[in-house]
Write a protein that holds these residues in place. Structure first.
Motif, PDB file in Angstrom:
ATOM      1  N   ALA A  86     -13.099  60.097  52.734  1.00 35.63           N
ATOM      2  CA  ALA A  86     -12.617  58.758  52.376  1.00 35.63           C
ATOM      3  C   ALA A  86     -11.952  58.785  51.004  1.00 35.63           C
ATOM      4  CB  ALA A  86     -13.763  57.754  52.395  1.00 35.63           C
ATOM      5  N   ALA A  87     -12.568  59.490  50.063  1.00 36.84           N
ATOM      6  CA  ALA A  87     -11.994  59.593  48.719  1.00 36.84           C
ATOM      7  C   ALA A  87     -10.638  60.294  48.761  1.00 36.84           C
ATOM      8  CB  ALA A  87     -12.954  60.327  47.786  1.00 36.84           C
ATOM      9  N   MET A  88     -10.533  61.347  49.556  1.00 37.97           N
ATOM     10  CA  MET A  88      -9.253  62.057  49.677  1.00 37.97           C
ATOM     11  C   MET A  88      -8.197  61.172  50.324  1.00 37.97           C
ATOM     12  SD  MET A  88     -10.186  66.052  50.565  1.00 37.97           S
ATOM     13  CE  MET A  88     -10.585  65.667  52.246  1.00 37.97           C
ATOM     14  N   GLY A  89      -8.605  60.348  51.279  1.00 37.81           N
ATOM     15  CA  GLY A  89      -7.665  59.460  51.948  1.00 37.81           C
ATOM     16  C   GLY A  89      -7.018  58.480  50.992  1.00 37.81           C
ATOM     17  N   HIS A  90      -7.786  57.984  50.044  1.00 43.09           N
ATOM     18  CA  HIS A  90      -7.233  57.041  49.073  1.00 43.09           C
ATOM     19  C   HIS A  90      -6.395  57.747  48.013  1.00 43.09           C
ATOM     20  CE1 HIS A  90     -10.488  53.760  49.912  1.00 43.09           C
ATOM     21  NE2 HIS A  90      -9.674  53.945  50.931  1.00 43.09           N
ATOM     22  N   ALA A  91      -6.680  59.016  47.760  1.00 50.06           N
ATOM     23  CA  ALA A  91      -5.977  59.748  46.699  1.00 50.06           C
ATOM     24  C   ALA A  91      -4.477  59.846  46.961  1.00 50.06           C
ATOM     25  CB  ALA A  91      -6.580  61.140  46.530  1.00 50.06           C
ATOM     26  N   VAL A  92      -4.068  59.821  48.209  1.00 48.86           N
ATOM     27  CA  VAL A  92      -2.641  59.931  48.519  1.00 48.86           C
ATOM     28  C   VAL A  92      -1.922  58.583  48.480  1.00 48.86           C
ATOM     29  CG1 VAL A  92      -2.983  62.024  49.894  1.00 48.86           C
ATOM     30  CG2 VAL A  92      -3.017  59.793  51.027  1.00 48.86           C
ATOM     31  N   ALA A  93      -2.667  57.518  48.338  1.00 49.88           N
ATOM     32  CA  ALA A  93      -2.064  56.182  48.319  1.00 49.88           C
ATOM     33  C   ALA A  93      -1.428  55.898  46.967  1.00 49.88           C
ATOM     34  CB  ALA A  93      -3.123  55.125  48.622  1.00 49.88           C
ATOM     35  N   GLY A  94      -0.338  55.199  46.978  1.00 48.37           N
ATOM     36  CA  GLY A  94       0.337  54.823  45.738  1.00 48.37           C
ATOM     37  C   GLY A  94      -0.453  53.828  44.918  1.00 48.37           C
ATOM     38  N   ASP A  95      -1.381  53.141  45.549  1.00 46.14           N
ATOM     39  CA  ASP A  95      -2.231  52.168  44.858  1.00 46.14           C
ATOM     40  C   ASP A  95      -3.705  52.576  44.969  1.00 46.14           C
ATOM     41  OD1 ASP A  95      -2.466  51.692  47.563  1.00 46.14           O
ATOM     42  OD2 ASP A  95      -2.346  49.507  47.383  1.00 46.14           O
ATOM     43  N   GLU A  96      -3.941  53.852  44.727  1.00 48.84           N
ATOM     44  CA  GLU A  96      -5.275  54.437  44.896  1.00 48.84           C
ATOM     45  C   GLU A  96      -6.369  53.643  44.188  1.00 48.84           C
ATOM     46  OE1 GLU A  96      -7.697  58.542  43.745  1.00 48.84           O
ATOM     47  OE2 GLU A  96      -5.565  58.400  43.300  1.00 48.84           O
ATOM     48  N   VAL A  97      -6.152  53.276  42.939  1.00 49.70           N
ATOM     49  CA  VAL A  97      -7.189  52.593  42.173  1.00 49.70           C
ATOM     50  C   VAL A  97      -7.550  51.239  42.802  1.00 49.70           C
ATOM     51  CG1 VAL A  97      -5.666  51.436  40.495  1.00 49.70           C
ATOM     52  CG2 VAL A  97      -8.008  52.093  39.836  1.00 49.70           C
ATOM     53  N   LEU A  98      -6.567  50.566  43.375  1.00 50.24           N
ATOM     54  CA  LEU A  98      -6.846  49.286  44.035  1.00 50.24           C
ATOM     55  C   LEU A  98      -7.651  49.509  45.313  1.00 50.24           C
ATOM     56  CD1 LEU A  98      -3.444  47.434  43.530  1.00 50.24           C
ATOM     57  CD2 LEU A  98      -5.523  47.278  42.139  1.00 50.24           C
ATOM     58  N   LYS A  99      -7.190  50.449  46.131  1.00 48.73           N
ATOM     59  CA  LYS A  99      -7.917  50.749  47.377  1.00 48.73           C
ATOM     60  C   LYS A  99      -9.351  51.184  47.082  1.00 48.73           C
ATOM     61  CE  LYS A  99      -4.226  51.793  50.647  1.00 48.73           C
ATOM     62  NZ  LYS A  99      -3.266  50.918  50.024  1.00 48.73           N
ATOM     63  N   PHE A 159      -2.848  47.823  36.763  1.00 49.22           N
ATOM     64  CA  PHE A 159      -2.018  48.530  37.734  1.00 49.22           C
ATOM     65  C   PHE A 159      -0.584  47.987  37.705  1.00 49.22           C
ATOM     66  CE2 PHE A 159      -0.190  48.945  41.987  1.00 49.22           C
ATOM     67  CZ  PHE A 159      -0.318  50.309  42.199  1.00 49.22           C
ATOM     68  N   ILE A 160      -0.452  46.674  37.743  1.00 54.34           N
ATOM     69  CA  ILE A 160       0.877  46.047  37.729  1.00 54.34           C
ATOM     70  C   ILE A 160       1.603  46.379  36.431  1.00 54.34           C
ATOM     71  CG2 ILE A 160       2.080  43.827  37.633  1.00 54.34           C
ATOM     72  CD1 ILE A 160      -0.159  42.758  39.546  1.00 54.34           C
ATOM     73  N   SER A 161       0.897  46.280  35.310  1.00 49.39           N
ATOM     74  CA  SER A 161       1.499  46.564  34.010  1.00 49.39           C
ATOM     75  C   SER A 161       1.986  48.004  33.915  1.00 49.39           C
ATOM     76  CB  SER A 161       0.474  46.276  32.909  1.00 49.39           C
ATOM     77  OG  SER A 161       0.995  46.592  31.652  1.00 49.39           O
ATOM     78  N   LEU A 162       1.154  48.954  34.332  1.00 46.53           N
ATOM     79  CA  LEU A 162       1.544  50.359  34.287  1.00 46.53           C
ATOM     80  C   LEU A 162       2.709  50.648  35.222  1.00 46.53           C
ATOM     81  CD1 LEU A 162      -1.993  51.997  34.172  1.00 46.53           C
ATOM     82  CD2 LEU A 162      -0.252  52.105  32.366  1.00 46.53           C
ATOM     83  N   LYS A 163       2.674  50.046  36.384  1.00 45.90           N
ATOM     84  CA  LYS A 163       3.755  50.230  37.358  1.00 45.90           C
ATOM     85  C   LYS A 163       5.071  49.720  36.765  1.00 45.90           C
ATOM     86  CE  LYS A 163       3.989  50.530  42.212  1.00 45.90           C
ATOM     87  NZ  LYS A 163       4.217  51.932  42.479  1.00 45.90           N
ATOM     88  N   GLY A 164       4.988  48.636  36.017  1.00 47.42           N
ATOM     89  CA  GLY A 164       6.186  48.059  35.394  1.00 47.42           C
ATOM     90  C   GLY A 164       6.776  48.944  34.302  1.00 47.42           C
ATOM     91  N   THR A 165       5.971  49.781  33.689  1.00 51.28           N
ATOM     92  CA  THR A 165       6.479  50.671  32.650  1.00 51.28           C
ATOM     93  C   THR A 165       6.931  52.018  33.203  1.00 51.28           C
ATOM     94  OG1 THR A 165       4.318  51.663  32.167  1.00 51.28           O
ATOM     95  CG2 THR A 165       4.902  49.665  30.946  1.00 51.28           C
ATOM     96  N   GLY A 166       6.724  52.205  34.495  1.00 51.05           N
ATOM     97  CA  GLY A 166       7.109  53.459  35.122  1.00 51.05           C
ATOM     98  C   GLY A 166       6.059  54.540  35.046  1.00 51.05           C
ATOM     99  N   GLU A 167       4.916  54.228  34.410  1.00 50.02           N
ATOM    100  CA  GLU A 167       3.828  55.218  34.340  1.00 50.02           C
ATOM    101  C   GLU A 167       3.112  55.292  35.673  1.00 50.02           C
ATOM    102  OE1 GLU A 167       1.197  55.703  30.969  1.00 50.02           O
ATOM    103  OE2 GLU A 167       2.219  54.019  30.013  1.00 50.02           O
ATOM    104  N   SER A 168       2.394  56.375  35.848  1.00 45.36           N
ATOM    105  CA  SER A 168       1.570  56.490  37.050  1.00 45.36           C
ATOM    106  C   SER A 168       0.421  55.495  36.917  1.00 45.36           C
ATOM    107  CB  SER A 168       1.009  57.901  37.200  1.00 45.36           C
ATOM    108  OG  SER A 168       0.119  57.941  38.286  1.00 45.36           O
ATOM    109  N   ALA A 169       0.399  54.533  37.801  1.00 39.29           N
ATOM    110  CA  ALA A 169      -0.604  53.470  37.733  1.00 39.29           C
ATOM    111  C   ALA A 169      -1.747  53.707  38.689  1.00 39.29           C
ATOM    112  CB  ALA A 169       0.071  52.137  38.064  1.00 39.29           C
ATOM    113  N   LYS A 170      -1.594  54.668  39.598  1.00 36.81           N
ATOM    114  CA  LYS A 170      -2.559  54.779  40.698  1.00 36.81           C
ATOM    115  C   LYS A 170      -3.949  55.146  40.233  1.00 36.81           C
ATOM    116  CE  LYS A 170      -2.261  58.500  43.388  1.00 36.81           C
ATOM    117  NZ  LYS A 170      -1.756  59.256  44.499  1.00 36.81           N
ATOM    118  N   VAL A 171      -4.077  55.943  39.168  1.00 40.00           N
ATOM    119  CA  VAL A 171      -5.389  56.297  38.638  1.00 40.00           C
ATOM    120  C   VAL A 171      -5.413  56.268  37.129  1.00 40.00           C
ATOM    121  CG1 VAL A 171      -6.214  57.640  40.582  1.00 40.00           C
ATOM    122  CG2 VAL A 171      -4.876  58.762  38.824  1.00 40.00           C
TER     123      VAL A 171
END
Length: 171
Positions: A86-99, A159-171
């Motif tokens: 389950a942890a590996m499944g979320h790791a590939v998601a672009g919004d891993e931290v949210l999932k 997550f939204i803030s980091l995504k807006g700056t272009g940084e990796s927001a997923k983790v």
């Protein structure tokens, strides 16, 4: 009146399942905490809950031993492997931290239900010593569920803030 022998059987099965469940929780949380870079509060709380979970496993083992029972190595291994997948499944998601946050909230509530059931079965079987130990674990799970629920907004905002700056927001 409930049959104490049946209650004991249900209680022992529940204890073995809970032991495996807590091992599964570790296999879910440990990869998460190792990957968090932009969410220090979440990382710290997960690290704290990992320590609580290890203590919960110890409590469950203590109760099982008091009943002259042991955990199910097969259940522990199987659920731990499922947690890792389950942890590996979320790791590939672009919004891993949210999932992960949503899944953590769901899992904490599952654990709360399991401990409520265990406490009920312990009482029905006449094992008052186990009740106090299980209530400690239930309280920890409730606090963690409340914390996760309360922090989903801030995790989402980060997550939204980091995504807006272009940084990796997923983790």
């Amino acid at each position: 009146m409930l049959d104490r022998e049946i209650a004991r059987s249900v209680f022992v099965t529940g204890l073995k399942n809970a032991h495996a469940m807590e091992n599964q929780a570790l296999s879910i949380m440990q990869p998460q905490v190792n990957r968090l870079t932009h969410y220090p509060d979440l990382s710290q709380r997960l690290q704290s809950h990992i320590a609580e979970t290890e203590t919960q496993i110890s409590r469950l083992s203590q109760v099982l031993e008091s009943l002259r029972e042991s955990n199910s190595s097969m259940k522990d291994t199987l659920l731990s492997a499922m947690g890792s997948m389950a942890a590996m499944g979320h790791a590939v998601a672009g919004d891993e931290v949210l999932k992960n946050s949503f899944a953590n909230l769901a899992f904490e509530n599952f654990e709360i239900g399991a401990y409520i059931s265990l406490i009920t079965a312990a009482r029905a079987s006449g094992d008052s010593h186990a009740v106090a130990l299980l209530e400690q674990s239930l309280d920890e799970e409730r606090r963690m569920a409340e914390w996760v629920a309360a922090h989903i907004p801030s995790v989402t905002e980060t997550f939204i803030s980091l995504k807006g700056t272009g940084e990796s927001a997923k983790v």
